[in-house]
Design a protein around this motif. Structure first.
Motif, PDB file in Angstrom:
ATOM      1  N   SER A  27       0.852  -1.186   0.000  1.00  0.00           N
ATOM      2  CA  SER A  27       0.000   0.000   0.000  1.00  0.00           C
ATOM      3  C   SER A  27       0.889   1.238   0.000  1.00  0.00           C
ATOM      4  N   GLY A  28       0.297   2.387  -0.322  1.00  0.00           N
ATOM      5  CA  GLY A  28       1.048   3.636  -0.320  1.00  0.00           C
ATOM      6  C   GLY A  28       1.585   3.980   1.054  1.00  0.00           C
ATOM      7  N   ARG A  29       0.958   3.466   2.113  1.00  0.00           N
ATOM      8  CA  ARG A  29       1.433   3.722   3.476  1.00  0.00           C
ATOM      9  C   ARG A  29       2.859   3.208   3.662  1.00  0.00           C
ATOM     10  N   ALA A  30       3.213   2.130   2.942  1.00  0.00           N
ATOM     11  CA  ALA A  30       4.561   1.570   3.071  1.00  0.00           C
ATOM     12  C   ALA A  30       5.616   2.522   2.527  1.00  0.00           C
ATOM     13  N   PHE A  31       5.216   3.421   1.626  1.00  0.00           N
ATOM     14  CA  PHE A  31       6.186   4.347   1.058  1.00  0.00           C
ATOM     15  C   PHE A  31       6.654   5.377   2.083  1.00  0.00           C
ATOM     16  N   MET A  32       5.812   5.694   3.068  1.00  0.00           N
ATOM     17  CA  MET A  32       6.165   6.739   4.028  1.00  0.00           C
ATOM     18  C   MET A  32       7.396   6.376   4.858  1.00  0.00           C
ATOM     19  N   PRO A  33       7.470   5.161   5.449  1.00  0.00           N
ATOM     20  CA  PRO A  33       8.727   4.815   6.120  1.00  0.00           C
ATOM     21  C   PRO A  33       9.888   4.664   5.144  1.00  0.00           C
ATOM     22  N   MET A  34       9.598   4.261   3.899  1.00  0.00           N
ATOM     23  CA  MET A  34      10.681   4.156   2.920  1.00  0.00           C
ATOM     24  C   MET A  34      11.315   5.515   2.664  1.00  0.00           C
ATOM     25  N   ILE A  35      10.493   6.536   2.449  1.00  0.00           N
ATOM     26  CA  ILE A  35      11.020   7.861   2.136  1.00  0.00           C
ATOM     27  C   ILE A  35      11.745   8.440   3.343  1.00  0.00           C
TER      28      ILE A  35
END
Length: 760
Positions: free
Chosen positions: A425-433
């Motif tokens: 999900s797009g939520r996973a991108f937040m910790p990635m960034i």
């Protein structure tokens, strides 16, 4: 303090406590409680900032943290921060907090934004309807904060019994009966627990299994026309109906003939466009790297024929500056205008070089080993890392601006469309960034992900988003590559390496979610905060934190590693002192030569000349702290007697010295960057990953990092050296993809998912 994500809770916390907690602009940035002290009440008050949550249901780890803290720690008061611009949605959490036996104060935040929009909220009427104090504040501008804390301090002395807005709901009788039973068991906050038991909350059912039968018996005799026997949905519907009927009337909207789009909505039409959204994001990223790393700002040197320093009379034909003023001017211009990041780096390098020369002058009459240890061993490695500090801070500043304006939340929204197709999900991108800043908080931030498999996959790829500690490696090697090629720009190479890390992360996530970590993609619900200008104070707090962390690391871990490298490179196994010319007989050289063959497929192994072991040692030393890679270059380069070329950063000059001493090729240099970007991160990140990963996943994660970095680096070296091998790799990938697709089609799990989908 409790509230929804993006309600201004952490901003208020910083204003109250002077804390350096970072204010982010997306949900889930606070994944654990933060504690500080407010000193303007009659006595010091401990203030705890809980994670941003939408409800007290146990769907995500941060909701469990907040719920358990309020119930178990029994705070003297809960300040519920409410976003006044989204009152109805925020009050859902308020209705749950009201059911707990704890003093409660409502902080109506962002009232300045409400007034600016032309709307009004009757706080006194809201206070009367809710039965708890309501205070209007603006955390961003510091308005109403003193009154809020005074009222919160006052209610701490009062006892409060929980009340519910579900008194007229179809489940009111059941809630009352369960509450009475819990009171008989001496359970604290019985009303809250009764409502959760009525919803058949997982945590409550485990805590009070003897009362589940009461709910099940009631369910057997109950049926709702809309929700059937889904009691959780019935409770949620009853809350929103009550809010709409009783609390929304305190809001008076501005009268308009025609509804107008807000400024944020108009901006989003462009930045979140389904076609142009991602290209715009990539352009913004490139602009950041250009401002930070380019030695040809806006490519003015390529567009116009600009005079060189020699043409301006600032440099002689031999490449020497005519005076210090000319050397200072060269920090800004050398036939092309430098970017802000390069200018700041050059100015710091000028200062550090002056310090090194001054110390070397003081020690000129000392024994050679003393001068070598202090100037080459300590200062050489330390300054090689500190020289990149301006670019690191500038890069952090740009990313912080993107976060604080609200743009990064939009990036997560844009990428959700793509990520969802591949099992994330797009939520996973937040910790990635967040990994661009540091892998430690990024890994902790994965607690916002409800699915365990998605969380594991995200933790594994976070190190591929290069943190600030890897930036010196990228910049130093990029400078060496440009020197070797005689053309190019550091910003393009650095940008490409960051993109390589992102692509590697996406590809490996696809592989994991298609094989060993298959599973449903959890729903992604996220509020897009309104765009606003970042606050100077919060930006400076963030940069100051980063500066302190970096300098502390430089004068502890990096300094110790630098001294150790110098020591091992100047003594043999018989503990005899070696001069620089006999470094290949040292302890460090023998260890390096032992592990050097392992990196032969990556281009920096046995094919290099007598000093080739340096790259292997630097890569291994980087496992302690990634900055150690460049500090190792600095220490060894000083032993090789490198010459700092005019107008060149010290770290870049040292990388060039390593390149000339070993005969390493450009593809191998790029492979060296890729290996250090994707291999096992620093010890601190490894420890964090071990703590955050599910049991049994850590050892496989270490193996994943090693295998991925080895494959990526070897591909870059082999294809870069022999371009035609790209077709072999393409064929191998095609075969692997075909095998995965066929295996998934035949696996029982895939058939089960397909059958469930058809039935649905």
């Amino acid at each position: 303090m409790a509230g929804n994500p993006n309600c201004g809770k952490t901003t208020l916390f910083n204003a109250l406590t002077g804390s350096t907690a970072y204010v982010g602009n997306w949900p889930g940035v606070t994944v654990d409680k933060r504690e500080g002290t407010y000193k303007r009440c009659p006595e010091p008050v401990s203030v705890v900032d809980l994670p941003g949550i939408y409800s007290l249901s146990p769907y995500t780890p941060e909701e469990v943290v907040s719920r358990n803290f309020i119930l178990d720690e029994r705070p003297d008061c809960v300040i519920n921060i409410v976003d006044a611009t989204n009152l109805e949605r925020n009050l859902y959490l308020t209705t749950q907090l009201m059911e707990i036996d704890v003093p409660l104060v409502i902080a109506l935040n962002m009232m300045d934004a409400v007034e600016k929009s032309g709307d009004t909220i009757d706080a006194k009427q809201l206070e009367k309807k809710m039965g708890v104090p309501v205070v209007e504040i603006s955390a961003l501008k510091g308005k109403g904060i003193t009154e809020l804390m005074d009222r919160a301090y006052a209610v701490c002395a009062e006892r409060r019994k929980g009340e519910t807005v579900l008194r007229n709901s179809p489940l009111a009788h059941l809630i009352r009966d369960v509450s009475i039973a819990l009171e008989g068991q001496k359970v604290a906050a019985p009303l809250f627990h009764a409502v959760k038991l009525t919803e058949l909350d997982e945590i409550e059912c485990k805590m009070h299994p003897e009362l589940v039968r009461m709910v099940e018996d009631f369910k057997a005799t109950f049926s709702d026309d809309t929700f059937g026997t889904d009691f959780e949905a019935i409770v949620a519907d009853a809350r929103y109906k009550y809010i709409s009927q009783n609390f929304s009337v305190v809001v008076t909207r501005r009268k308009e003939g025609k509804e107008k789009l807000t400024k944020s909505d108009r901006i989003d039409r462009v930045l979140t466009h389904k076609v142009w959204g991602i290209p715009i994001f990539l352009v913004i990223l490139f602009a950041i790297f250009h401002l930070t790393f380019s030695e040809n700002f806006l490519y003015l040197g390529s567009i116009f024929r600009l005079p060189s320093l020699e043409d301006l009379g600032l440099m002689t034909a031999d490449g020497e500056y005519v005076n210090f003023g000319a050397q200072f001017a060269a920090a800004f211009y050398d036939g092309a205008v430098y970017s802000p990041g390069v200018i700041l780096t050059n100015l710091l390098a000028l200062l550090l070089d002056s310090i090194s020369a001054l110390v070397a002058g003081w020690l000129s009459s000392s024994p050679a080993w003393v001068s070598g240890f202090l100037v080459d061993g300590c200062l050489g490695g330390l300054f090689a890392v500190l020289g990149f500090l301006p670019q690191i801070l500038l890069l952090f500043l740009f990313f912080s601006i993107l976060e604080d304006t609200g743009y990064m939340a939009r990036v997560a929204f844009i990428l959700d469309r793509i990520f969802r197709k591949f099992g994330l999900s797009g939520r996973a991108f937040m910790p990635m960034i967040m990994g661009f800043g540091c892998s430690l908080p990024a890994m902790i931030n994965t607690r916002t992900l409800a699915d365990e498999k998605e969380r594991t996959a995200t933790i594994r790829v976070i190190p591929f988003f290069s943190c600030g500690a890897k930036l010196p490696i990228l910049t130093a090697i990029a400078g060496a590559v440009i020197y070797q090629l005689g053309a190019g720009n550091a910003d393009v190479i650095t940008y490409s390496m960051y993109l390589l890390g992102m692509v590697t992360a996406i590809v490996t996530v696809i592989l994991m979610r298609s094989t060993t970590m298959r599973g449903d993609v959890p729903p992604f619900i996220m509020e897009l905060p309104a765009y606003h200008l970042p606050q100077f104070r919060s930006l400076m707090i963030h940069l100051w934190d980063k500066l302190k962390h970096f300098v502390k690391k430089a004068f502890t871990i990096i300094l110790v590693s630098t001294i150790l490298v110098w020591f091992l490179s100047h003594f043999n196994w018989a503990w005899g002192y070696l001069d620089d010319e006999h470094m290949n007989e040292s302890i460090l050289a023998s260890i390096g030569m032992l592990i050097q063959p392992l990196f032969t497929p990556l281009g920096f192994g046995s094919q290099l000349s007598q000093y080739g072991w340096i790259f292997a040692v630097a890569a291994i030393n980087g496992l302690i702290a990634k900055e150690n890679v460049v500090s190792t270059f600095g220490t060894i380069a000083a032993c090789l007697g490198f010459t700092l070329m005019d107008g060149m950063d010290e770290g870049v000059a040292e990388a060039i010295s390593m390149m000339q001493a070993t005969g390493i090729t450009v593809p191998a240099l790029i492979a060296f960057i890729a290996f250090n970007m994707t291999t096992i991160p620093c010890f601190a990140a490894v420890a964090t990953a071990k703590a955050e990963l599910p049991k049994g996943k850590f050892k496989w994660t270490l193996l994943f990092w090693l295998v991925t970095s080895y494959i990526v680096a070897s591909m870059i070296y082999v294809i870069g050296s022999w371009w035609w091998t790209a077709f072999i790799y393409a064929a191998a990938f095609a075969v692997a993809i075909a095998i995965i697709v066929l295996w998934n089609k035949r696996s029982p799990a895939a058939h089960k998912v397909k059958k469930e989908g058809e039935e649905a």
